[in-house]
Write a protein that holds these residues in place. Structure first.
Motif, PDB file in Angstrom:
ATOM      1  N   LEU A 246       0.806  -1.211   0.000  1.00 29.63           N
ATOM      2  CA  LEU A 246       0.000   0.000   0.000  1.00 29.63           C
ATOM      3  C   LEU A 246       0.846   1.270   0.000  1.00 29.63           C
ATOM      4  CD1 LEU A 246      -2.808  -1.021   2.510  1.00 29.63           C
ATOM      5  CD2 LEU A 246      -2.949  -0.887   0.013  1.00 29.63           C
ATOM      6  N   GLN A 247       2.146   1.149   0.171  1.00 27.39           N
ATOM      7  CA  GLN A 247       3.018   2.317   0.124  1.00 27.39           C
ATOM      8  C   GLN A 247       3.623   2.531  -1.259  1.00 27.39           C
ATOM      9  OE1 GLN A 247       5.832   1.652   3.300  1.00 27.39           O
ATOM     10  NE2 GLN A 247       4.481   2.594   4.814  1.00 27.39           N
ATOM     11  N   ASP A 248       3.262   1.684  -2.197  1.00 28.98           N
ATOM     12  CA  ASP A 248       3.785   1.790  -3.559  1.00 28.98           C
ATOM     13  C   ASP A 248       2.936   2.800  -4.333  1.00 28.98           C
ATOM     14  OD1 ASP A 248       4.592   1.463  -6.221  1.00 28.98           O
ATOM     15  OD2 ASP A 248       5.134  -0.628  -5.892  1.00 28.98           O
ATOM     16  N   ARG A 249       3.456   4.003  -4.493  1.00 23.82           N
ATOM     17  CA  ARG A 249       2.708   5.072  -5.170  1.00 23.82           C
ATOM     18  C   ARG A 249       2.481   4.726  -6.648  1.00 23.82           C
ATOM     19  NH1 ARG A 249       2.126  10.712  -4.207  1.00 23.82           N
ATOM     20  NH2 ARG A 249       3.568  10.571  -2.464  1.00 23.82           N
ATOM     21  N   TYR A 250       3.471   4.083  -7.278  1.00 20.61           N
ATOM     22  CA  TYR A 250       3.336   3.774  -8.702  1.00 20.61           C
ATOM     23  C   TYR A 250       2.162   2.835  -8.941  1.00 20.61           C
ATOM     24  CZ  TYR A 250       4.289   1.745 -13.264  1.00 20.61           C
ATOM     25  OH  TYR A 250       4.161   1.302 -14.557  1.00 20.61           O
ATOM     26  N   MET A 251       2.047   1.785  -8.136  1.00 16.17           N
ATOM     27  CA  MET A 251       0.943   0.843  -8.309  1.00 16.17           C
ATOM     28  C   MET A 251      -0.395   1.535  -8.057  1.00 16.17           C
ATOM     29  SD  MET A 251       2.064  -2.091  -9.293  1.00 16.17           S
ATOM     30  CE  MET A 251       0.705  -3.189  -8.922  1.00 16.17           C
ATOM     31  N   ASN A 252      -0.420   2.440  -7.091  1.00 14.85           N
ATOM     32  CA  ASN A 252      -1.648   3.171  -6.811  1.00 14.85           C
ATOM     33  C   ASN A 252      -2.040   4.053  -7.998  1.00 14.85           C
ATOM     34  OD1 ASN A 252      -3.585   3.990  -4.468  1.00 14.85           O
ATOM     35  ND2 ASN A 252      -2.911   5.928  -5.351  1.00 14.85           N
ATOM     36  N   ASN A 253      -1.034   4.731  -8.571  1.00 14.94           N
ATOM     37  CA  ASN A 253      -1.305   5.600  -9.715  1.00 14.94           C
ATOM     38  C   ASN A 253      -1.759   4.794 -10.934  1.00 14.94           C
ATOM     39  OD1 ASN A 253      -0.595   7.759  -8.164  1.00 14.94           O
ATOM     40  ND2 ASN A 253       1.357   8.147  -9.164  1.00 14.94           N
ATOM     41  N   GLN A 254      -1.149   3.635 -11.143  1.00 10.62           N
ATOM     42  CA  GLN A 254      -1.545   2.805 -12.284  1.00 10.62           C
ATOM     43  C   GLN A 254      -2.974   2.287 -12.114  1.00 10.62           C
ATOM     44  OE1 GLN A 254       0.524   3.783 -14.618  1.00 10.62           O
ATOM     45  NE2 GLN A 254       0.650   1.710 -15.418  1.00 10.62           N
ATOM     46  N   THR A 255      -3.329   1.920 -10.899  1.00 10.18           N
ATOM     47  CA  THR A 255      -4.711   1.501 -10.637  1.00 10.18           C
ATOM     48  C   THR A 255      -5.677   2.644 -10.931  1.00 10.18           C
ATOM     49  OG1 THR A 255      -3.892   0.045  -8.879  1.00 10.18           O
ATOM     50  CG2 THR A 255      -6.254   0.495  -8.923  1.00 10.18           C
ATOM     51  N   THR A 256      -5.301   3.851 -10.513  1.00 13.78           N
ATOM     52  CA  THR A 256      -6.124   5.033 -10.793  1.00 13.78           C
ATOM     53  C   THR A 256      -6.282   5.242 -12.293  1.00 13.78           C
ATOM     54  OG1 THR A 256      -5.337   6.089  -8.753  1.00 13.78           O
ATOM     55  CG2 THR A 256      -6.286   7.522 -10.442  1.00 13.78           C
ATOM     56  N   ARG A 257      -5.183   5.113 -13.013  1.00 14.39           N
ATOM     57  CA  ARG A 257      -5.219   5.314 -14.466  1.00 14.39           C
ATOM     58  C   ARG A 257      -6.138   4.301 -15.146  1.00 14.39           C
ATOM     59  NH1 ARG A 257      -1.148   7.811 -17.490  1.00 14.39           N
ATOM     60  NH2 ARG A 257       0.288   7.570 -15.745  1.00 14.39           N
ATOM     61  N   TYR A 258      -6.057   3.039 -14.724  1.00 17.78           N
ATOM     62  CA  TYR A 258      -6.893   1.996 -15.330  1.00 17.78           C
ATOM     63  C   TYR A 258      -8.373   2.237 -15.032  1.00 17.78           C
ATOM     64  CZ  TYR A 258      -2.976  -0.998 -16.760  1.00 17.78           C
ATOM     65  OH  TYR A 258      -1.870  -1.501 -17.380  1.00 17.78           O
ATOM     66  N   LEU A 259      -8.652   2.701 -13.810  1.00 13.94           N
ATOM     67  CA  LEU A 259     -10.047   2.997 -13.464  1.00 13.94           C
ATOM     68  C   LEU A 259     -10.610   4.112 -14.335  1.00 13.94           C
ATOM     69  CD1 LEU A 259      -9.765   2.771  -9.573  1.00 13.94           C
ATOM     70  CD2 LEU A 259     -11.184   1.297 -11.011  1.00 13.94           C
ATOM     71  N   LEU A 260      -9.798   5.111 -14.611  1.00 13.48           N
ATOM     72  CA  LEU A 260     -10.255   6.186 -15.486  1.00 13.48           C
ATOM     73  C   LEU A 260     -10.460   5.693 -16.910  1.00 13.48           C
ATOM     74  CD1 LEU A 260      -8.021   9.125 -14.174  1.00 13.48           C
ATOM     75  CD2 LEU A 260     -10.487   8.857 -13.885  1.00 13.48           C
ATOM     76  N   TRP A 261      -9.593   4.815 -17.364  1.00 14.13           N
ATOM     77  CA  TRP A 261      -9.783   4.227 -18.697  1.00 14.13           C
ATOM     78  C   TRP A 261     -11.102   3.465 -18.765  1.00 14.13           C
ATOM     79  CZ3 TRP A 261      -4.214   1.830 -19.489  1.00 14.13           C
ATOM     80  CH2 TRP A 261      -3.326   2.878 -19.756  1.00 14.13           C
ATOM     81  N   ASN A 262     -11.501   2.906 -17.638  1.00  9.35           N
ATOM     82  CA  ASN A 262     -12.723   2.110 -17.596  1.00  9.35           C
ATOM     83  C   ASN A 262     -13.962   2.956 -17.281  1.00  9.35           C
ATOM     84  OD1 ASN A 262     -13.790  -0.547 -17.927  1.00  9.35           O
ATOM     85  ND2 ASN A 262     -14.132  -0.657 -15.713  1.00  9.35           N
ATOM     86  N   GLY A 263     -13.793   4.274 -17.196  1.00 12.82           N
ATOM     87  CA  GLY A 263     -14.934   5.144 -16.954  1.00 12.82           C
ATOM     88  C   GLY A 263     -15.424   5.135 -15.521  1.00 12.82           C
TER      89      GLY A 263
END
Length: 927
Positions: free
Chosen positions: A531-548
């Motif tokens: 949960l301290q991995d900012r990159y993984m958090n940002n990538q999850t955020t990016r994928y969620l936005l791609w999915n609307g």
């Protein structure tokens, strides 16, 4: 008699009495100290006695501007009133210029400063402010004149000399800049300059070092190699940046053809701890090759230069590029460099990663350029050793590292990376490395060794097999073999379920294979492991936005944001442009154009702030003598509007406004009352007013709710008069929707055309905007098509192709001047590759035997149907027969056209297309 009667001309150019004059001085001091409340009190005391005193009114307006953001209009009124009362005061004009500058209306501010200088020509403060605006606006000729005036008035101040020198250089007058710096240095030697800021020439310190290096850079730009070298040797004792000194010295020696001395200089840099600098290796390779064969002029152009705008020959390398990765070398050159690295550099620097990696590329060139079997064996052995080391150590980036070997020859006799999956799959090095990885995995599974059974070899750690699977999965990803890649990912997860890298790579492969929901699920699993991995958090955020899913995305990214302010405010304040762009694109896809424009506008405002921040450097860098860095900043700011984030925001804004121009919102369209009776018209207007009021109420409620979500800290809402954050204003983007859509398109399209002319999307949007502006812009549309055709990659590009068909199929506008009509008639055949008609052009492109990706094939098929007289069924057969699935979006669009536009009823044709798409994207829904 009152004070005003005693001095009736106060406020019309006459000086104030002593008491009020002292108050005015205090007013200026308080303003400069940002004590605006005290300054306002001083102004009010003066205006009680002299209510028409122009300079006081102007200063009060300027102070009010900064004191209250809600009273900018009142501030402008006060300054204008003061200027009217005292039109001949340089203070009023100066203040009016400062007000325009605060509004970022730099053109008007410059006019005000120049008017003030007509009244007081030697006012040093106004000259400085004018100079700042001129360099900000890149009025370089005016900047030179202004700095010359300042220098003539204050010749004993070091910053004035340096600023004048810099102005000359920016204007392209490099020789004059050198003369200025020489004159200034002579004044220091003679002891005529008594300023405390003067540079001590013989002192080994930052300021003299920067000045001497800046002078050497000017000499290099003039290609005065001998003068630059002698200057560097003379001033070596005071230069502290040894890296820049070494680079400049090596550049001079190389261009003076003193290659042995150049090598000695570069070796000194290597020993100074710069062995991982690939540009340094590129320079060493060039100097070494020239020392062996001085007649090879081509190698001289391989010398690394710091930037593409350098005024001497060379190549601007990026990242891990060297001559071995960019240029096609002869066999003798490859052998020479290989001998250099294997016999000399590797023994001297055995721990250097660059020294270990570069020979691999040289061996690849040597093995692939001829029939030397020994070279091929040596290349295979070196590749094997390098890959083993990476797998044993567990290097996640090994696959990406090896992918830089997938080089193909380009038209300009250089190498470029193979990026098309089919080209990657057929590349000899891809197949060789894939076979090597297959053998590793087989041997590890059977013998726990990287080679076949060998009793003397040490057993490998279980993690080696894991990284071999991981590397092969990444290798399959390059060639778009997603099913095989996912199989290896499954093995990796079973082997080590806690490895975060596996989930990130698997999610990326799942997305490319067509299953975004599974990609999100996998990425989130990896995120939960750390949960301290900012990159993984940002990538999850990016994928969620791609999915609307913008709401879920905001929740995820909020985990790493400050809790003092709302997440939206924090993201805006941090200028988190990647998130704002992804959110804008998500909202645009959902049809929420107002909110999407709001996000795009946020990114555009960030770049406006970056451009505005130059003001902080214009004076500081001159004063601190950071001349080289300052020149680089100015050069970077000149191409600020070409940065990827700005381009994406501007292009998104243009797309939305084009859509709104073609499909205006209902509330902005005036109903047609022409066919109604008076009673019907009255009733219709009443209904329209009720609907508008209802929508306004709903919008206000939504805005209030959004504002409440953004304000997590209740203390910040105690005062109703608090300044609204930019994210709290016009949350739904209603004001942006009311703007003139075509004017906004025109504005941003012009910016992109000027600053981003090498990007295809610039000219595609320029064409679209020009066509919407009417037949009067036909020549602008024609120019955009020629520019797009030039920028597009080799062959036909689907977007360019479809726009050429659209333009050439339209009749030449007869309401345009005869010369315009003539130009169009002459240039249209050139666009059509000299085809006699649009139909012939489409037919000729369709007959080309080269493989076409789905996007291009679909564009040609549509052209056949619209312009070549083909039936929808014939166009569908053409599409399915030769289209190579390239992207998920293009494949979905092709299926939509087949089913909805052309209404193809042949199940076998549809099934064949679905099968081919499914083979490429095994997890894509709807196929």
């Amino acid at each position: 008699m009152s004070s005003q009667q005693a001095n009736p001309q106060a406020g019309k150019g006459q000086p104030l009495p002593k008491k009020e004059g002292d108050l005015f001085k205090n007013l200026v001091k308080h303003y400069e100290a940002k004590q605006y409340k005290k300054a306002m009190k001083q102004a009010d005391q003066i205006l009680k006695k002299f209510p028409k005193h122009g300079e006081t009114l102007a200063m009060k307006g300027l102070t009010l501007y900064y004191f209250s953001t809600d009273k900018h209009e009142e501030a402008h009124t006060l300054v204008k009133q003061g200027l009217t009362n005292d039109f001949g005061s340089h203070v009023c004009w100066h203040v009016y210029g400062l007000l325009h500058r605060a509004d970022r209306n730099y053109g008007e501010a410059i006019k005000c400063y120049k008017q003030a200088l007509r009244i007081d020509q030697e006012n040093i403060q106004i000259l400085r402010d004018l100079g700042l605006l001129q360099i900000q606006m890149r009025d370089l000729s005016g900047f030179v004149v202004t700095r010359n005036s300042i220098l003539n008035q204050k010749p004993t101040l070091q910053p004035n000399w340096l600023a004048f020198m810099l102005a000359k250089q920016l204007l392209g007058q490099t020789e004059d800049a050198l003369k200025v710096i020489d004159i200034y240095l002579e004044t220091l030697k003679d002891g005529n300059n008594t300023s405390n800021d003067s540079i001590e020439l013989l002192e080994r310190n930052f300021a003299p070092s920067e000045l001497q290096l800046y002078k050497s850079n000017l000499l290099l730009s003039l290609q005065e190699w001998e003068d630059a070298l002698s200057h560097l040797k003379e001033m070596e004792h005071c230069i502290v940046d040894r890296g820049a000194y070494g680079w400049n010295t090596a550049t001079c020696l190389f261009n003076m053809e003193k290659y042995d001395d150049c090598l000695v200089t570069l070796e000194r840099l290597m020993k100074g701890g710069r062995m991982e600098d690939y540009a340094l290796h590129a320079a060493y390779m060039c100097a070494y090759l020239m020392s062996k064969d001085t007649s090879n002029d081509a190698v001289k152009k391989w010398w690394p230069i710091p930037k593409a705008s350098a005024n001497y020959d060379g190549y601007c390398y990026k990242g891990m590029d060297t001559p071995a990765t960019k240029f096609i070398m002869t066999e003798d050159q490859s052998k020479t460099l290989l001998e250099l690295y294997q016999n000399d550099l590797l023994s001297q620097y055995p721990k250097s990663l660059a020294t270990q990696r570069i020979p691999l590329t040289i061996l690849w060139q040597l093995a692939s350029s001829g029939t030397d079997e020994k070279a091929k064996e040596e290349w295979s052995g070196a590749l094997d050793a390098y890959a083993r080391k990476g797998l044993t150590k567990g290097v996640p980036s090994l696959g990406h590292d090896l992918s830089s070997l997938l080089l193909v020859e380009s038209d300009n006799n250089q190498y470029q990376l193979a990026v098309d999956p089919s080209a990657v799959r057929n590349h000899a090095q891809y197949q060789q490395i894939l076979k090597l990885l297959d053998d590793y995995i087989t041997n590890l599974q059977e013998h726990s060794q990287l080679t076949s059974s060998n009793e003397g070899e040490t057993k490998e750690s279980p993690s080696t097999l894991f990284w071999a699977w991981y590397c092969r999965a990444g290798w399959y990803e390059l060639s778009a073999q997603y099913s095989l890649a996912l199989a290896d990912m499954e093995r990796c997860r079973e082997h080590t379920p806690t490895a975060v890298d596996v989930y990130e790579l698997e999610a990326r492969i799942l997305y490319k294979a067509g299953s975004l929901p599974k990609a999100i699920e996998t990425m989130d699993k990896g995120r939960l492991l750390d949960l301290q991995d900012r990159y993984m958090n940002n990538q999850t955020t990016r994928y969620l936005l791609w999915n609307g899913q913008p709401k879920e995305a905001l929740e995820k990214i909020s985990m790493f944001l400050s809790q003092k302010e709302g997440p939206v405010q924090s993201l805006y304040d941090m200028q988190c442009s990647w998130y704002e762009l992804e959110l804008a694109a998500c909202l645009e896809r959902q049809g929420q154009y107002g909110r999407a424009l709001k996000q795009y506008a946020a990114v555009l405002s960030h770049f406006d702030d970056i451009h505005e921040d130059q003001f902080d450097f214009h004076s500081y860098c001159i004063r601190k003598v950071t001349l080289r860095a300052y020149a680089d900043v100015l050069e970077w700011e000149d191409v600020l509007w070409n940065q990827p984030f700005y381009r994406q925001a501007a292009e998104g804004t243009i797309r939305i406004y084009l859509h709104l121009h073609r499909n205006p919102p209902e509330e902005l369209v005036e109903p047609d009352y022409s066919g109604m009776t008076a009673a019907e018209k009255k009733k219709a207007k009443a209904i329209a007013r009720k609907k508008a009021a209802k929508k306004k109420k709903e919008a206000a409620a939504a805005a209030a709710e959004a504002q409440a979500d953004n304000n997590t800290n209740d203390k910040s809402n105690k005062s109703n008069k608090k300044k609204l954050h930019p994210t709290e204003k016009d949350v739904e983007g209603k004001e942006l929707l009311k703007k003139n859509a075509l004017e906004e398109c025109k504005k941003y399209s012009a910016i992109l055309s000027k600053y981003a002319p090498t990007h295809l999307s610039t000219w595609l949007l320029q064409y679209d905007v020009s066509m919407e502006r009417g037949a009067g812009k036909s020549l602008m549309a024609l120019q955009a098509l020629f520019k797009a055709k030039k920028v597009a990659t080799k062959g036909h590009h689907p977007d360019v192709f479809s726009r050429i068909l659209d333009f050439c199929s339209r009749p030449v506008p007869e309401d345009q001047p005869e010369v315009v009509q003539q130009v169009l008639r002459e240039q249209i055949p050139i666009l059509l590759d000299q085809a006699s008609s649009v139909s012939d052009f489409v037919t000729s492109v369709a007959a080309e035997k080269e493989e076409q990706n789905c996007s291009m094939r679909l564009a040609v098929a549509k052209g056949l149907c619209l312009y070549a007289g083909k039936s929808p069924f014939e166009a569908a057969k053409f599409l399915v027969a030769g289209a190579q699935p390239d992207t998920v979006e293009s494949c979905k669009e092709a299926l939509r056209v087949l089913l909805e536009e052309w209404k193809v009823s042949d199940d076998s044709l549809i099934s064949e297309w679905k099968r081919r798409v499914k083979d490429q994207f095994p997890l894509l829904d709807g196929f």
